[in-house]
Design a protein around this motif. Structure first.
Motif, short mmCIF file in Angstrom:
data_model
loop_
_atom_site.label_atom_id
_atom_site.label_comp_id
_atom_site.label_asym_id
_atom_site.label_seq_id
_atom_site.Cartn_x
_atom_site.Cartn_y
_atom_site.Cartn_z
N TRP A 142 -12.45 12.72 10.54
CA TRP A 142 -12.62 13.83 9.58
C TRP A 142 -11.50 13.83 8.55
O TRP A 142 -11.73 14.00 7.36
N ARG A 169 -5.80 15.37 -5.13
CA ARG A 169 -7.17 15.84 -4.96
C ARG A 169 -7.11 17.19 -4.26
O ARG A 169 -7.05 17.28 -3.03
N THR A 194 0.82 -1.23 0.00
CA THR A 194 0.00 0.00 0.00
C THR A 194 0.84 1.27 0.00
O THR A 194 0.36 2.32 0.40
N ARG A 229 0.60 10.66 9.05
CA ARG A 229 -0.83 10.38 9.09
C ARG A 229 -1.44 10.45 7.70
O ARG A 229 -2.23 9.61 7.30
N LEU A 230 -1.07 11.48 6.94
CA LEU A 230 -1.63 11.64 5.61
C LEU A 230 -1.17 10.52 4.67
O LEU A 230 -1.96 10.01 3.87
N VAL A 231 0.09 10.14 4.77
CA VAL A 231 0.57 9.04 3.93
C VAL A 231 -0.18 7.75 4.27
O VAL A 231 -0.49 6.95 3.39
N GLN A 261 3.19 2.37 1.80
CA GLN A 261 3.56 3.04 3.05
C GLN A 261 4.97 2.68 3.48
O GLN A 261 5.48 3.19 4.48
N TYR A 313 -9.67 12.56 13.62
CA TYR A 313 -9.04 11.51 12.83
C TYR A 313 -9.99 11.02 11.75
O TYR A 313 -9.60 10.86 10.59
N THR A 373 -11.73 13.18 4.56
CA THR A 373 -11.21 14.17 3.61
C THR A 373 -10.40 13.52 2.51
O THR A 373 -10.45 13.93 1.35
N PHE A 374 -9.64 12.48 2.86
CA PHE A 374 -8.68 11.94 1.89
C PHE A 374 -9.07 10.61 1.26
O PHE A 374 -8.48 10.25 0.24
N PHE A 375 -9.97 9.86 1.84
CA PHE A 375 -10.41 8.65 1.16
C PHE A 375 -11.56 9.05 0.23
O PHE A 375 -12.61 9.47 0.69
N LYS A 378 -9.10 21.86 1.87
CA LYS A 378 -9.92 21.72 3.08
C LYS A 378 -9.02 21.44 4.29
O LYS A 378 -9.13 22.07 5.34
N TYR A 379 -8.13 20.48 4.13
CA TYR A 379 -7.31 20.02 5.26
C TYR A 379 -6.31 21.09 5.68
O TYR A 379 -6.24 21.46 6.85
N LEU A 394 -3.61 4.39 -5.54
CA LEU A 394 -3.81 4.41 -4.09
C LEU A 394 -5.27 4.64 -3.71
O LEU A 394 -5.71 4.19 -2.65
N SER A 400 -9.53 18.29 -1.37
CA SER A 400 -9.24 17.67 -0.07
C SER A 400 -8.09 18.40 0.61
O SER A 400 -8.14 18.67 1.81
N HIS A 401 -7.06 18.73 -0.16
CA HIS A 401 -5.91 19.40 0.43
C HIS A 401 -6.26 20.82 0.87
O HIS A 401 -5.82 21.28 1.94
N GLU A 450 3.52 5.81 -4.64
CA GLU A 450 3.30 7.26 -4.83
C GLU A 450 2.41 7.57 -6.03
O GLU A 450 2.61 8.59 -6.69
N MET A 481 -3.12 7.62 4.97
CA MET A 481 -4.45 7.76 4.37
C MET A 481 -4.34 7.93 2.85
O MET A 481 -5.17 8.57 2.21
N ASN A 482 -3.27 7.36 2.30
CA ASN A 482 -3.07 7.26 0.86
C ASN A 482 -2.75 8.57 0.16
O ASN A 482 -2.84 8.65 -1.06
N VAL A 483 -2.35 9.58 0.92
CA VAL A 483 -1.84 10.79 0.26
C VAL A 483 -0.38 10.49 -0.09
O VAL A 483 0.34 9.89 0.71
N THR A 484 0.04 10.86 -1.29
CA THR A 484 1.44 10.62 -1.64
C THR A 484 2.34 11.54 -0.81
O THR A 484 1.89 12.60 -0.34
N ARG A 485 3.59 11.13 -0.63
CA ARG A 485 4.53 11.93 0.17
C ARG A 485 4.72 13.31 -0.47
O ARG A 485 4.80 14.32 0.23
N LYS A 486 4.76 13.31 -1.79
CA LYS A 486 4.93 14.57 -2.52
C LYS A 486 3.78 15.53 -2.22
O LYS A 486 3.97 16.71 -1.88
N LEU A 544 -7.09 1.59 -2.63
CA LEU A 544 -6.54 0.80 -1.55
C LEU A 544 -6.75 1.47 -0.20
O LEU A 544 -6.88 2.69 -0.12
N ARG A 588 -7.83 24.40 7.03
CA ARG A 588 -8.24 24.30 8.44
C ARG A 588 -7.03 24.47 9.35
O ARG A 588 -7.07 25.19 10.36
#
Lengths: 289, 221
Positions: free
Chosen positions: A101, B2, A50, B75-77, A52, A99, A105-107, B8-9, A74, B5-6, A69, B79-84, A77, B12
């Motif tokens: 929230w 996205r 995944t 935390r963001l990674v 990570q 958490y 936001t991201f899924f 918003k996050y 992603l 999403s960014h 990346e 949740m499937n956010v890329t590191r970049k 998944l 905040r």
């Protein structure tokens, strides 16, 4: 059909190699059980699948797209793992609702109603800080994220750690219900094999960084047997078969065997032949002599 | 990426950190007013706020960014956010925090000051310089901690120690005369825009460096 494919995955930490050239294909619409001893490499493998954790060698693809990346891959998944109640050495001050929230936001396929329903079912106090949660409640948060993400491939790493038996049963029930309704693929890594084995369509056994077997659970259990009796009779009955585990008590002997195609146990001898549970088979294959 | 999403996050986050600054500024002002030994004397209310905001903004920049690298990026990674996307989101988010601080400073001056346009321009450039400069520094330290763990923490602690010792030494050597001659009118004659532009460039480079340092980190949340 969607596939999550790992090819030649090797992971090294310094000079220590923890995963050795793993090839693995996960297909859409199945519930997989990933079992292995502590330190076998389960979490490492799942985190590489995944994005990570970077693999030292090898690649992971989802529907031919590189996963590393790659937001397009992603978004299909979700890796739901044990929450760290510390952040950078300090207590995790984030509240559960914050958490959730962030997860919402991201899924991209987040199901808000499902998340709320699960919060109600598990009676979770969303105003609590994550650092103040019990181990079981932390598990509930990760379960909620995994299920509400609605990701096509959802991976749970020890989701029932710390959960009481009622909560565990509830999790399995909700998981199967979600699977029946949506056909999502779930991979569940767990040490509580006996409880979960009924829901696994396929089981993947990881041992010391290698996949020992990946097989349909029903087929696997149909060829796993425990043969016991007088040591000489047992020896004759299992001649030519690979013995994976052995117990002795005086002149009595009990062995666990896994039959390959074309093999049979000599039932004409005075031995007792019994089917083996997944847990006992795991101990036989991975336990030390 | 996205974008919504960014936005918003990180949006905040920007408001939260700006709110923290405002509370700190009010707290410092109250402390200064109540104390018999005034920390900053002889300047008007608006100027007091601005001095506090600049100082607090500097600390918020550095500490917020370091903290965000340690907590938010993993935390963001997870949740499937890329590191970049996570690092550049942080970079943009902190830039938004700097912008909010700048607007806050201008608002404070307009409410409590005499509202000269030159002062507004000066405030904008000063706060931008400070926040982006310290923010960039925080980016490098935060990325070091995330990349190198304990060694990165040692690097961060050493860097902060050097800054603190440097400032303390400067004040100790100058004594009570360190800030003599400080007045908003005098300082406002200085042009901070070249510094602001230089700090903005440094900030972007620090963001890029932060990404390079963390592009292959293993995430455990």
């Amino acid at each position: 059909m969607s596939e999550l494919k790992a090819k030649g995955i090797t992971k090294k930490y310094g000079t220590k190699e923890v995963l050795h050239g793993i090839d693995l294909t996960l297909e859409k619409g199945k519930i997989y059980g990933l079992i292995g001893r502590n330190g076998a490499g389960k979490t490492t493998l799942l985190s590489i699948l995944t994005s990570q954790n970077p693999a030292t060698e090898g690649s992971v693809t989802f529907d031919e797209m590189q996963v590393w990346e790659n937001p397009e891959a992603l978004k299909h998944l979700c890796f739901s793992r044990e929450l760290n109640q510390l952040q950078g050495g300090n207590a995790n001050a984030m509240k559960v609702k914050e958490y959730l929230w962030a997860a919402a936001t991201f899924f991209p396929y987040w199901d808000k109603e499902m998340a709320q329903k699960l919060v109600d079912i598990f009676k979770l106090d969303v105003k609590q800080k994550i650092s103040k949660l019990s181990k079981g409640m932390c598990s509930m948060v990760t379960i909620i994220v995994g299920l509400a993400s609605k990701a096509e491939f959802t991976i749970f790493d020890e989701p029932v750690a710390g959960l009481d038996v009622v909560a565990r049963e509830k999790f399995y029930e909700i998981l199967v219900e979600e699977f029946m309704e949506t056909g999502r693929t779930f991979v569940v890594s767990t040490h509580i094999i006996e409880e979960a084995s009924d829901i696994f369509e396929e089981v993947i056994l990881l041992d010391q960084g290698r996949i020992l077997l990946k097989e349909n659970t029903q087929n696997l259990l149909e060829r796993a047997f425990h043969v016991s009796g007088h040591e000489e009779e047992v020896a004759r009955a299992v001649e030519g078969l690979t013995v994976h585990h052995e117990e002795r008590l005086g002149r009595s002997r009990g062995v666990t065997v896994l039959l390959e195609p074309g093999q049979r146990i000599g039932t004409e001898y005075d031995v007792s032949v019994q089917r083996v549970s997944l847990q006992k088979l795991f101990v036989a294959l991975c336990g030390e002599e | 990426m996205r974008l919504k999403s960014h936005l918003k996050y990180w949006g905040r986050n920007a408001f939260v950190w700006t709110g923290i600054s405002l509370v700190c500024v009010l707290g410092f002002w109250i402390m200064n007013e109540l104390s018999s030994a005034k920390y900053i004397q002889g300047i008007g209310l608006a100027s007091t706020f601005l001095v506090y905001l600049t100082v607090v903004g500097a600390f918020v920049s550095m500490i917020a960014v370091i903290s965000t690298f340690q907590t938010e990026i993993p935390r963001l990674v997870s949740m499937n956010v890329t590191r970049k996307a996570a690092v550049w989101g942080l970079t943009a988010g902190h830039a938004a925090t700097a912008l909010l601080h700048m607007l806050l400073g201008i608002l404070i001056w307009c409410i409590f000051g005499i509202g000269e346009a030159e002062m507004v321009v000066f405030i904008a450039s000063l706060i931008t310089s400070v926040m982006l400069g310290f923010g960039g520094f925080g980016m490098l330290l935060g990325a070091s901690v995330l990349r190198w763990g304990k060694i990165g923490t040692i690097i961060m602690a050493a860097a902060i120690m050097v800054i603190t010792i440097g400032i303390s030494a400067f004040i100790a050597m100058g004594g009570k005369d360190s800030f003599r001659g400080f007045s908003m009118e005098t300082v406002a004659e200085l042009n901070f825009w070249p510094l602001a532009l230089a700090m903005a460039a440094f900030y972007l480079l620090a963001g890029a460096a932060g990404f390079m340092l963390t592009r292959k980190i293993e995430v455990r949340v």
